[in-house]
Design a protein around this motif. Structure first.
Motif, PDB file in Angstrom:
ATOM      1  N   THR A 148     -24.795  29.324  22.546  1.00  0.00           N
ATOM      2  CA  THR A 148     -25.206  29.728  23.875  1.00  0.00           C
ATOM      3  C   THR A 148     -25.832  31.114  23.841  1.00  0.00           C
ATOM      4  O   THR A 148     -26.803  31.393  24.524  1.00  0.00           O
ATOM      5  CB  THR A 148     -23.991  29.788  24.793  1.00  0.00           C
ATOM      6  OG1 THR A 148     -23.183  28.665  24.500  1.00  0.00           O
ATOM      7  CG2 THR A 148     -24.425  29.783  26.222  1.00  0.00           C
ATOM      8  N   LEU A 149     -25.251  31.984  23.033  1.00  0.00           N
ATOM      9  CA  LEU A 149     -25.687  33.368  23.102  1.00  0.00           C
ATOM     10  C   LEU A 149     -26.893  33.648  22.208  1.00  0.00           C
ATOM     11  O   LEU A 149     -27.490  34.695  22.283  1.00  0.00           O
ATOM     12  CB  LEU A 149     -24.528  34.299  22.738  1.00  0.00           C
ATOM     13  CG  LEU A 149     -23.394  34.241  23.751  1.00  0.00           C
ATOM     14  CD1 LEU A 149     -22.207  35.063  23.263  1.00  0.00           C
ATOM     15  CD2 LEU A 149     -23.845  34.743  25.114  1.00  0.00           C
ATOM     16  N   PRO A 155     -22.034  33.563  29.807  1.00  0.00           N
ATOM     17  CA  PRO A 155     -23.458  33.931  29.778  1.00  0.00           C
ATOM     18  C   PRO A 155     -24.004  34.358  31.137  1.00  0.00           C
ATOM     19  O   PRO A 155     -24.787  35.295  31.226  1.00  0.00           O
ATOM     20  CB  PRO A 155     -24.158  32.655  29.301  1.00  0.00           C
ATOM     21  CG  PRO A 155     -23.108  31.823  28.696  1.00  0.00           C
ATOM     22  CD  PRO A 155     -21.806  32.193  29.314  1.00  0.00           C
TER      23      PRO A 155
END
Lengths: 263, 271
Positions: B2-3, B184
């Motif tokens: 995700t990051l 996020p």
């Protein structure tokens, strides 16, 4: 595969302060057979979105029963049988289109479903060129298409769509209806589609459910016997217009009834 | 992941060299020139209030090693406290945003901690922990803790409802929702807090040093030593370094933000 939605005697009442209450759903019965496309149409406040949220397991009815493929909505969700397309695309702004539509594979992994090839599915939806872009870099119509691809990606038995095209302009809307039908034709799912557009309901559905407000309930069920596939040409035929008029008449009835009760 | 973020879009050379345009830098240069002239005039007419800029520069040049050494001590304390305070706040923000009962227990205590003047706590910590690094890290950590906690706990809960509903109908677990969606989407809130606490960490370190009159190192110590000897130029030499340190930290956080949050809407129209 079974994706039958069965709603029996469902009632949902909201407390609205000062001892008042609003009956969003009053004794609603509805059966959506496996693989059919059913639209729910009605004036605002008729409980159509509440009905969809209840089938999605996002809301618990005060009375009555809902089953999806014979399971409770919560169990159906746990088995990844459901796909939801909300009114807004609800994409994650930091992920590319491809990563957005692929994220459902990563959550609730224990339930390994046969998933679609997302790159292929995006190409079919006309998003092949933009799949590495961020949602903010593509148009609203493309964003909503991505949301539909995301929902279809898990091959859900049941697709729940809550006015997904209501924020789009007429042309985009018609193009997206066509693409939705193409995808549905290929991936086959039971669809419960909430809308307030008569022509949209007629074009997409096997059956249209008309609802009326105060209290929210079903007043009519209309079968749409038009041949598929339903391309642009169909929209101009007299049969199509006849169905539009019919639905509009029944809707007007629902409106008048609501106003008579209110006054 | 995700990051792991997508490559930065439209980093054109036109944008990269935009800062070379006079309209970008000239106003600041003029402003600094005016302030410098005012300073020199003040220093000329009131030598006990302000040292001439030349004296400050000379002090810095003569004792460059001394100031560098002390600046590094202060910077180390600031960054250490910043790391501790931010990390603890991050973890607590996750806890209070996930568990209502924990929120009710923790947030009021955090607020009380925040409204208590840290300048008043610092001497007590020195009494308890001595003149070493511990009280400085604690004071700096405390000062950085609250903005991060407040912003993060807000950011973690600021996910649009339709997004949560989409993933709820797929039965995403709480941990998955937290990792893939909440954390996020809280990053813009985290960076808003970091813009405050990066420079603030220097304040924390200096306050702690000033309270620990016997500590041997750090720019805060250098300031109290110089002022006790009436060496005004030396006091301002340390102050000048602190200003530079704070600005550098702000620059670091701005660059980080640009790198990590290019997707965010407030950045989309950034000039």
């Amino acid at each position: 595969m079974s994706g039958e939605i069965r709603v029996t005697g469902v009632r949902r009442v909201y407390e609205i302060g000062a001892g008042g209450s609003l009956t969003a759903l009053d004794d609603v019965d509805l059966t959506v057979e496996t693989g059919t496309f059913v639209s729910v149409i009605g004036p605002s406040g008729c409980g159509k979105s509440t009905l969809l949220r209840a089938v999605a397991g996002l809301e618990t009815p005060d009375a009555g029963q809902i089953t999806v493929g014979g399971l409770t909505p919560e169990r159906a969700a746990a088995d990844k049988m459901l796909g939801l397309v909300p009114q807004t695309p609800a994409l994650l702004p930091w992920l590319s289109v491809l990563k957005n539509v692929s994220l459902p594979k990563k959550v609730n992994r224990r339930k390994g479903r046969t998933t679609a090839d997302m790159v292929d599915l995006l190409s079919k939806a006309g998003l092949g060129d933009v799949m590495h872009k961020l949602p903010s870099q593509i148009s609203g119509g493309m964003q909503q298409r991505a949301a539909i691809v995301r929902a279809f990606g898990l091959h859900p038995d049941v697709l729940l769509m809550d006015e997904p095209f209501s924020a789009l302009d007429e042309f985009t809307r018609e193009a997206l209806q066509e693409q939705l039908l193409d995808l549905w034709d290929e991936l086959k799912a039971t669809v419960l589609f909430i809308t307030h557009s008569v022509s949209e309901a007629v074009r997409l559905s096997d059956r249209i459910v008309v609802m009326a407000p105060r209290p929210g309930r079903i007043t009519d069920v209309i079968d749409i016997d038009l041949p598929r596939p339903r391309g642009q040409a169909l929209l101009k035929t007299p049969e199509f217009h006849a169905y539009e008029d019919l639905v509009r008449d029944r809707l007007r009835g629902a409106f008048h009834y609501a106003n008579a009760i209110a006054s | 992941m995700t990051l792991a973020l997508v490559a930065k879009p439209r980093a054109t050379s036109k944008r990269t060299f935009a800062f070379l345009h006079p309209a970008k830098w000239l106003p600041l240069v003029l402003m600094l020139a005016v302030l410098g002239a005012l300073w020199q005039w003040g220093a000329g007419s009131m030598p006990y209030l302000l040292p001439p800029l030349g004296d400050i520069g000379q002090t810095l040049a003569q004792d460059a090693g001394y100031y560098l050494e002390n600046a590094l001590v202060t910077l180390r304390e600031a960054l250490g406290g910043l790391a501790i305070g931010t990390a603890v706040a991050f973890v607590l923000a996750v806890v209070v945003s996930e568990f209502t009962l924990a929120r009710r227990a923790i947030m009021p205590v955090a607020v009380i901690l925040n409204v208590t003047p840290l300048v008043a706590i610092a001497p007590a910590l020195v009494v308890a922990f001595g003149f070493g690094a511990a009280p400085k890290l604690i004071v700096t950590g405390l000062i950085c803790f609250f903005p991060v906690l407040i912003n993060m706990s807000m950011g973690l809960r600021a996910v649009p409802l339709p997004v949560l509903q989409v993933y709820q109908t797929m039965h995403a677990s709480r941990l998955e929702t937290l990792w893939y969606i909440r954390v996020p989407s809280s990053l813009p809130y985290l960076f808003a807090a970091l813009r405050i606490v990066f420079p603030l960490s220097v304040v924390g370190a200096v306050v702690a040093e000033l309270s620990a009159a016997g500590s041997s190192k750090g720019l805060g110590t250098a300031i109290s030593l110089a002022s006790s000897m009436n060496r005004l130029a030396a006091v301002y030499a340390s102050i000048a370094i602190l200003a530079v340190l704070g600005s550098l930290l702000l620059l670091v956080v701005t660059l980080l933000e640009r790198r990590l949050l290019h997707w965010h809407e407030t950045r989309a129209g950034a000039k």
